[in-house]
Design a protein around this motif. Sequence first.
Motif, PDB file in Angstrom:
ATOM      1  N   ALA A  46       0.796  -1.480   0.043  1.00  0.00           N
ATOM      2  CA  ALA A  46       0.124  -0.131  -0.057  1.00  0.00           C
ATOM      3  C   ALA A  46       0.720   1.372  -0.009  1.00  0.00           C
ATOM      4  CB  ALA A  46      -0.916   0.062   1.234  1.00  0.00           C
ATOM      5  N   TYR A  47       1.678   1.072   0.907  1.00  0.00           N
ATOM      6  CA  TYR A  47       2.712   2.434   0.997  1.00  0.00           C
ATOM      7  C   TYR A  47       3.637   2.616  -0.388  1.00  0.00           C
ATOM      8  CZ  TYR A  47       2.414   4.267   5.541  1.00  0.00           C
ATOM      9  OH  TYR A  47       1.587   4.879   6.579  1.00  0.00           O
ATOM     10  N   GLY A  48       3.890   1.536  -0.993  1.00  0.00           N
ATOM     11  CA  GLY A  48       4.792   1.405  -2.294  1.00  0.00           C
ATOM     12  C   GLY A  48       3.569   2.418  -3.356  1.00  0.00           C
ATOM     13  N   ALA A  49       2.274   2.001  -3.347  1.00  0.00           N
ATOM     14  CA  ALA A  49       1.343   2.615  -4.209  1.00  0.00           C
ATOM     15  C   ALA A  49       1.122   4.111  -4.037  1.00  0.00           C
ATOM     16  CB  ALA A  49       0.115   2.156  -4.203  1.00  0.00           C
ATOM     17  N   TYR A  50       1.377   4.348  -2.540  1.00  0.00           N
ATOM     18  CA  TYR A  50       1.253   5.707  -2.164  1.00  0.00           C
ATOM     19  C   TYR A  50       2.290   6.381  -2.577  1.00  0.00           C
ATOM     20  CZ  TYR A  50       1.564   9.792   1.201  1.00  0.00           C
ATOM     21  OH  TYR A  50       1.672  10.799   1.702  1.00  0.00           O
ATOM     22  N   PHE A  51       3.575   6.051  -2.416  1.00  0.00           N
ATOM     23  CA  PHE A  51       4.827   6.758  -2.880  1.00  0.00           C
ATOM     24  C   PHE A  51       5.017   6.835  -4.269  1.00  0.00           C
ATOM     25  CE2 PHE A  51       6.252   5.626   1.584  1.00  0.00           C
ATOM     26  CZ  PHE A  51       6.329   6.904   1.968  1.00  0.00           C
ATOM     27  N   LEU A  52       4.602   5.948  -4.952  1.00  0.00           N
ATOM     28  CA  LEU A  52       4.559   5.938  -6.437  1.00  0.00           C
ATOM     29  C   LEU A  52       3.652   6.991  -7.116  1.00  0.00           C
ATOM     30  CD1 LEU A  52       4.983   2.211  -7.534  1.00  0.00           C
ATOM     31  CD2 LEU A  52       6.657   3.826  -8.026  1.00  0.00           C
ATOM     32  N   ASN A  53       2.633   7.184  -6.308  1.00  0.00           N
ATOM     33  CA  ASN A  53       1.596   7.996  -6.481  1.00  0.00           C
ATOM     34  C   ASN A  53       1.991   9.621  -6.145  1.00  0.00           C
ATOM     35  OD1 ASN A  53      -0.538   9.997  -5.489  1.00  0.00           O
ATOM     36  ND2 ASN A  53      -1.247   8.888  -7.580  1.00  0.00           N
ATOM     37  N   LEU A  54       2.822   9.735  -5.101  1.00  0.00           N
ATOM     38  CA  LEU A  54       2.991  10.913  -4.459  1.00  0.00           C
ATOM     39  C   LEU A  54       4.200  11.613  -5.377  1.00  0.00           C
ATOM     40  CD1 LEU A  54       2.677  12.765  -2.112  1.00  0.00           C
ATOM     41  CD2 LEU A  54       4.701  11.510  -0.924  1.00  0.00           C
ATOM     42  N   PHE A  55       5.289  10.558  -5.727  1.00  0.00           N
ATOM     43  CA  PHE A  55       6.240  11.116  -6.617  1.00  0.00           C
ATOM     44  C   PHE A  55       6.532  10.976  -8.073  1.00  0.00           C
ATOM     45  CE2 PHE A  55       8.298   9.694  -2.467  1.00  0.00           C
ATOM     46  CZ  PHE A  55       8.412  11.085  -1.949  1.00  0.00           C
ATOM     47  N   LEU A  56       5.759   9.911  -8.533  1.00  0.00           N
ATOM     48  CA  LEU A  56       5.478   9.913 -10.104  1.00  0.00           C
ATOM     49  C   LEU A  56       4.046   9.992 -10.600  1.00  0.00           C
ATOM     50  CD1 LEU A  56       7.817   6.493 -10.119  1.00  0.00           C
ATOM     51  CD2 LEU A  56       8.466   9.111 -10.594  1.00  0.00           C
ATOM     52  N   GLY A  57       3.281  10.317  -9.639  1.00  0.00           N
ATOM     53  CA  GLY A  57       1.933  10.466  -9.943  1.00  0.00           C
ATOM     54  C   GLY A  57       1.195   9.205 -10.654  1.00  0.00           C
ATOM     55  N   LEU A  58       1.810   7.953 -10.426  1.00  0.00           N
ATOM     56  CA  LEU A  58       1.096   6.898 -11.079  1.00  0.00           C
ATOM     57  C   LEU A  58      -0.134   6.452 -10.003  1.00  0.00           C
ATOM     58  CD1 LEU A  58       4.405   4.593 -11.092  1.00  0.00           C
ATOM     59  CD2 LEU A  58       3.126   6.184 -12.976  1.00  0.00           C
ATOM     60  N   ASN A  59      -1.115   5.878 -10.756  1.00  0.00           N
ATOM     61  CA  ASN A  59      -2.208   5.475 -10.214  1.00  0.00           C
ATOM     62  C   ASN A  59      -2.021   4.024  -9.658  1.00  0.00           C
ATOM     63  OD1 ASN A  59      -3.471   3.391 -11.663  1.00  0.00           O
ATOM     64  ND2 ASN A  59      -3.996   4.757 -13.099  1.00  0.00           N
ATOM     65  N   PRO A  60      -2.945   3.545  -8.625  1.00  0.00           N
ATOM     66  CA  PRO A  60      -2.457   2.439  -7.922  1.00  0.00           C
ATOM     67  C   PRO A  60      -2.735   1.202  -8.945  1.00  0.00           C
ATOM     68  CG  PRO A  60      -4.170   3.661  -6.739  1.00  0.00           C
ATOM     69  CD  PRO A  60      -3.941   4.267  -8.081  1.00  0.00           C
ATOM     70  N   LEU A  61      -3.381   1.189  -9.946  1.00  0.00           N
ATOM     71  CA  LEU A  61      -3.307   0.025 -10.901  1.00  0.00           C
ATOM     72  C   LEU A  61      -2.065  -0.116 -11.651  1.00  0.00           C
ATOM     73  CD1 LEU A  61      -7.072   0.620 -12.401  1.00  0.00           C
ATOM     74  CD2 LEU A  61      -6.409  -0.743 -10.611  1.00  0.00           C
ATOM     75  N   VAL A  62      -1.354   1.034 -11.827  1.00  0.00           N
ATOM     76  CA  VAL A  62       0.111   0.884 -12.488  1.00  0.00           C
ATOM     77  C   VAL A  62       0.880   0.651 -11.371  1.00  0.00           C
ATOM     78  CG1 VAL A  62       1.594   2.265 -14.059  1.00  0.00           C
ATOM     79  CG2 VAL A  62      -0.838   2.631 -14.235  1.00  0.00           C
ATOM     80  N   SER A  63       1.008   0.939 -10.329  1.00  0.00           N
ATOM     81  CA  SER A  63       1.826   0.767  -9.267  1.00  0.00           C
ATOM     82  C   SER A  63       1.559  -0.547  -8.889  1.00  0.00           C
ATOM     83  CB  SER A  63       1.529   1.423  -8.014  1.00  0.00           C
ATOM     84  OG  SER A  63       1.626   2.839  -8.154  1.00  0.00           O
ATOM     85  N   ALA A  64       0.608  -1.375  -9.140  1.00  0.00           N
ATOM     86  CA  ALA A  64       0.414  -2.905  -8.577  1.00  0.00           C
ATOM     87  C   ALA A  64       1.588  -3.826  -9.012  1.00  0.00           C
ATOM     88  CB  ALA A  64      -0.863  -3.269  -8.824  1.00  0.00           C
ATOM     89  N   PRO A  65       1.893  -3.656 -10.342  1.00  0.00           N
ATOM     90  CA  PRO A  65       2.728  -4.603 -10.926  1.00  0.00           C
ATOM     91  C   PRO A  65       4.234  -4.247 -10.756  1.00  0.00           C
ATOM     92  CG  PRO A  65       1.683  -3.308 -12.970  1.00  0.00           C
ATOM     93  CD  PRO A  65       0.948  -3.151 -11.606  1.00  0.00           C
ATOM     94  N   ILE A  66       4.309  -2.945 -10.233  1.00  0.00           N
ATOM     95  CA  ILE A  66       5.929  -2.502  -9.823  1.00  0.00           C
ATOM     96  C   ILE A  66       6.018  -3.105  -8.310  1.00  0.00           C
ATOM     97  CG2 ILE A  66       7.017  -0.712  -9.247  1.00  0.00           C
ATOM     98  CD1 ILE A  66       5.967   0.824 -11.207  1.00  0.00           C
TER      99      ILE A  66
END
Lengths: 314, 298, 248
Positions: B54-74
């Motif tokens: 969850a934090y991974g998704a949060y930081f990817l959104n915060l810094f790179l603006g990715l949405n959680p669906l895109v963050s999930a594979p990362i």
Amino acid sequence: MKLPAIPKLGPTVWGIAAFLVVGAVAAPWIPIYPLTILIGLLVFAALAYSMNFITGLTGYVSFGQVVFMGTGAYAWGYVVGTFRWHPIGGVLVGAAVGALLALGLGAVTLRFRGVYFAIATLVMPLAAVDIILVTPALGGGQGIILNLGFEPLSWFYTIWVILAIEIGLTYWVTHGRIGYGLRAIKGDEDAAKTLGIDAARLKLFVFCFSGLFTGAAGAVNAWTLSGVFPNDAFALLFSLQMLAMVVIGGMGTLLGPLLGAVVVYIPHTYFLTVVVGAEFIVIGILIAIIALVIPEGIVGALRRHIPALRRILE
Amino acid sequence: MAEPSAVVAQLIFGIVRGILLGCVFALIAHGLNLIWGIAKVVNVAHGEFIMLGAYGAYFLNLFLGLNPLVSAPIDAALGLAVGLGFYFGFLHRELRGKEAITLQSEMVTLVATFGLSLFIANAANVLFSGNFVGIPWNAGSVELGILQIPLGGIYVAILSVAIIALTQIFLNRTYLGIGIRAYSQDIPATQLMGINPTVVAAIGTGLGFGVTMAGGAFLTVLFPTGIYPYMGALYAPISFVIVVLGGPGKMWGSLVGGITLGIIIDVGQIFLGPSIAYAVAFLTLIPVLLFRPEGILR
Amino acid sequence: MTMVLSVAEVRKDFGGVHALRGVSLSVAEGRIVGLIGPNGSGKTTLLNVIAGVEKPTAGTVTLDGRRIDRLPAHRVVELGIAKTHQIPKPFLGLTTRDNVGVAVLYGSRQDRDVARAFDEANWVLRLVGLERHAETLAANLTVQDRKRLELARVIATGSRILLLDEVFAGLSPDELREAMGLFTRLQKEIGFGALVVEHVMRAVLTLSDRVIVIDEGRKIAEGPPQQVVRQPAVIEAYLGREAARAAT
Ligand SMILES: Nc1ncnc2c1ncn2[C@@H]1O[C@H](COP(=O)(O)OP(=O)(O)O)[C@@H](O)[C@H]1O
Ligand SMILES: [Mg+2]
């Protein structure tokens, strides 16, 4: 031919007894702050010994142990708040309720082995807090707030008596026939049954002790806080601390829980002034390493590696 | 007149939401189940890896603006790496060379992963601060008659089921997957097949962690402000209950268990309030363990 | 009065597997009954049913006429019937003496005195020749010594009828001779009865007063050892149909 050691009071017993007696005699002269620390330590030690009854002696990991602490605290808060009982009467009720709950829960959950028991007990405090939140008689989300005043010596002697009885019982259980039965169950429950051990009864027996003392310690803890609050009373963190103390000190040993209480509680009070929860970073790693490298804990490892201590530590 | 139809509408809404929630619950439980079923280790720190996802998704959104669906594979790729590290750093020592996992080993791993969970949750608390955070991502919603269903929930539910299906195909149809299944059933037989049990167990564990952390990212869609260091303390028990409900080692069981629990929680919330709903959800474990220890699926 | 264990028409299913399809036999205190049969024929299952580890699907187990098939395992031991495990199950973290001491404390003697129990344990250890390893952790025993420990523990329970599951398996010819000598001595000294399960025939044929052969969960022969092994059904079960035809 060497006969096995006939149970007699060894250095460990004398050491623990000396610790308790010195504490009891000195208590009135101990300044308030160290005294409250000592009270906290004794509460933790009482919790550690109660975890030792079930997890240390049988190998059943009780993740939900805090449910007895929470119900003990609520039973205490209820009779002291609603019926104006003396707090010590409340502690007795807390102990009784803890034991009864352990009897009921144990009759069901002790049928499950290994991880199933751990999970079945884990959900108990989670469900308990959810139920209490909607029970107005127990204060719902507010909890029970009492105005009992600051009585460190009463707290001290109450938890002192509880701990002394508990350690005595631990000695009696570990050094007698029951201790052999429990060690057999811990070693191989199926084999134990085929040698005549009534595993179900024996497990339930020690689980009731476990619930009884956890309930009593939970009640004393509530007394020191002068109240009971749902999310704190059933906080899983207590279960985890109890498990930590037993694992670090040495499962199933007489001295281990006390050592574990010192190792877990003292940093806890120190770190509280730094960052809340920071001590668990250290304790967490410590538990992981001990479980993997020296699963017998401090006492077990000392006994194994230093033969001179074998006759002393138990 | 309006009364019964309002109740029915609420019930349908609860069931639909429960199914969406249940699919994501199923995915996080699936991660636990993979490790439980393959390496025979119950990871008590499971909730903490959901939290990290969850934090991974949060930081990817915060810094790179990715949405959680895109963050999930990362997250999943990270989880795979973390899982391999977890296996070699943690489990290998205990499991190496064992032909079957004894109760004793089970207890050791239970306690060790519990220590790990304390460590991760509290380290996260120091590093990330203890505040609740969330991801400002809204995919809109669709109207189904009187119901308004959030699209984000639909996406993550579908993706969850797809991931579960993909892992199933991997385990049933590929050489490595079949090796992993063989390992989970009979370790010596795996060696006879010429498969290195260590490799198989490590990959199985990595797979479980990847799925778990992706699930953590999906959860942020359903609970937009529910990210905090101790969130694992809720999702780990939920995962445990789901796996027991569905049957440990039965991968489709996670889906059945997850949806069952999702519906209990969501419908229960509407009619009994959130507290009792969760209490009921947790306590369903007991009758299942008593009467259907193999799980509700045959 | 000598104890008599009787098994009547016992059946045991595991899901679709019919492990026992109606087996009857009896064992009296002081007598040795051999139970042989090919792998998977249901020998271990039968011992488990008698010992209360498994409940029979149908049929009865009685001790001196009293039903014991619904009793839990520990009650069966209290009544004087104890079983070894085909794969030894010692308490690994306990010493050999403690392993045996547990059996004395909880077996049919019900002696609650720990010191006395350990005297008794020492005596049993000497009987089976494990006294050198009294202080050894069971985890450090060899497989053969673990088998001895299995035997020591059932003797220590004070049981009058022992259920022995392949205690002679996997021994070299020399070890087998020694183990059989030991068994005969113990039996003379203590006077227990035993149901001796063996996959290997030799030990059973020598030691038993009577032999029962089971195959696929059914009793196919019973009688004095030398007579039983000559029956075509037995040869067939063991060596296959061709051998049976050749022998007749
Ligand atoms: N717990 C069990 N569950 C399912 N099948 C079992 C179980 N125990 C034994 N069996 C089956 O019952 C049959 C008899 O097994 P067993 O009694 O161990 O035979 P033996 O001891 O004669 O080799 C075998 O087919 C075995 O697979
Ligand atoms: Mg067998």
